[in-house]
Design a protein around this motif. Sequence first.
Motif, mmCIF file in Angstrom:
data_model
loop_
_atom_site.group_PDB
_atom_site.id
_atom_site.type_symbol
_atom_site.label_atom_id
_atom_site.label_comp_id
_atom_site.label_asym_id
_atom_site.label_seq_id
_atom_site.Cartn_x
_atom_site.Cartn_y
_atom_site.Cartn_z
ATOM 1 N N UNK A 1 27.753 1.369 21.034
ATOM 2 C CA UNK A 1 29.077 1.929 21.336
ATOM 3 C C UNK A 1 29.307 1.939 22.850
ATOM 4 N N UNK A 2 28.316 2.388 23.624
ATOM 5 C CA UNK A 2 28.430 2.433 25.085
ATOM 6 C C UNK A 2 28.612 1.019 25.643
ATOM 7 N N UNK A 3 27.841 0.066 25.161
ATOM 8 C CA UNK A 3 27.969 -1.322 25.631
ATOM 9 C C UNK A 3 29.400 -1.805 25.444
ATOM 10 N N UNK A 4 29.980 -1.537 24.285
ATOM 11 C CA UNK A 4 31.338 -1.982 24.007
ATOM 12 C C UNK A 4 32.375 -1.231 24.844
ATOM 13 N N UNK A 5 32.054 -0.049 25.322
ATOM 14 C CA UNK A 5 32.968 0.711 26.181
ATOM 15 C C UNK A 5 32.949 0.213 27.626
ATOM 16 N N UNK A 6 31.783 -0.145 28.163
ATOM 17 C CA UNK A 6 31.692 -0.540 29.578
ATOM 18 C C UNK A 6 31.976 -2.018 29.795
ATOM 19 N N UNK A 7 31.930 -2.816 28.738
ATOM 20 C CA UNK A 7 32.088 -4.267 28.877
ATOM 21 C C UNK A 7 33.548 -4.685 28.784
ATOM 22 N N UNK A 8 33.868 -5.771 29.485
ATOM 23 C CA UNK A 8 35.176 -6.399 29.330
ATOM 24 C C UNK A 8 35.210 -7.199 28.039
ATOM 25 N N UNK A 9 34.064 -7.777 27.676
ATOM 26 C CA UNK A 9 34.002 -8.623 26.490
ATOM 27 C C UNK A 9 32.578 -8.621 25.944
ATOM 28 N N UNK A 10 32.464 -8.596 24.610
ATOM 29 C CA UNK A 10 31.174 -8.674 23.923
ATOM 30 C C UNK A 10 31.303 -9.754 22.852
ATOM 31 N N UNK A 11 30.392 -10.726 22.879
ATOM 32 C CA UNK A 11 30.406 -11.815 21.897
ATOM 33 C C UNK A 11 29.048 -11.856 21.208
ATOM 34 N N UNK A 12 29.068 -11.819 19.879
ATOM 35 C CA UNK A 12 27.846 -11.911 19.081
ATOM 36 C C UNK A 12 27.909 -13.212 18.296
ATOM 37 N N UNK A 13 26.877 -14.039 18.453
ATOM 38 C CA UNK A 13 26.820 -15.321 17.749
ATOM 39 C C UNK A 13 25.526 -15.404 16.955
ATOM 40 N N UNK A 14 25.663 -15.686 15.657
ATOM 41 C CA UNK A 14 24.486 -15.896 14.815
ATOM 42 C C UNK A 14 23.887 -17.258 15.154
ATOM 43 N N UNK A 15 22.566 -17.327 15.148
ATOM 44 C CA UNK A 15 21.873 -18.587 15.424
ATOM 45 C C UNK A 15 21.538 -19.278 14.107
ATOM 46 N N UNK A 16 21.615 -20.601 14.062
ATOM 47 C CA UNK A 16 21.325 -21.314 12.810
ATOM 48 C C UNK A 16 19.883 -21.135 12.334
ATOM 49 N N UNK A 17 18.979 -20.844 13.241
ATOM 50 C CA UNK A 17 17.576 -20.668 12.874
ATOM 51 C C UNK A 17 17.232 -19.210 12.602
ATOM 52 N N UNK A 18 18.221 -18.333 12.621
ATOM 53 C CA UNK A 18 18.010 -16.903 12.434
ATOM 54 C C UNK A 18 18.095 -16.176 13.762
ATOM 55 N N UNK A 19 18.470 -14.938 13.701
ATOM 56 C CA UNK A 19 18.639 -14.166 14.913
ATOM 57 C C UNK A 19 20.044 -14.314 15.457
#
Length: 155
Positions: free
Chosen positions: A125-143
């Motif tokens: 929650x804090x990360x999303x408050x202080x950041x201008x942008x947050x991008x989460x990308x799933x990796x094809x090999x997992x993770x």
Amino acid sequence: MTGIEAGAAGHVCRPASAAEARREVEFALHPLLCAPDSYSLRAHRAGFEDAMLVASELVGHVLHHRESSPDVLDHQENSPGCFLVCLLHSDEVTITVTDTCEEILPLCPHSPAPGGNGLAGLGWWVINKVADQVVVQALPTGGKTITVAVPLSGP
């Protein structure tokens, strides 16, 4: 988030703790601490501290879930762990953490409610408050790879 442009200073590491992630970000952002005047130093101080917090929370999350995973016996040898990349741009810092953790993080985290599960989710929650942008990308090999853009000066 800006792309990697000419003049961007960066640092790549494989931190073994949240404290090490903070030290690595501090190293990557050292030019901010060498600002030529006190105005520049003050203008970037909040972004500097936010970037260290973001790196600490992201790496701490990865390490917490690696330690609690029953299928990983020797974390250092059997798991690729996490990689942290910190890039200093003229107006922002981008921090990218890549890990093998399969946990899906909510795109729009809600403020953690008192009681129930305690402080679970507070860091995200804090990360999303202080950041201008947050991008989460799933990796094809997992993770996944999480990239966070932290502004260097106030709004």
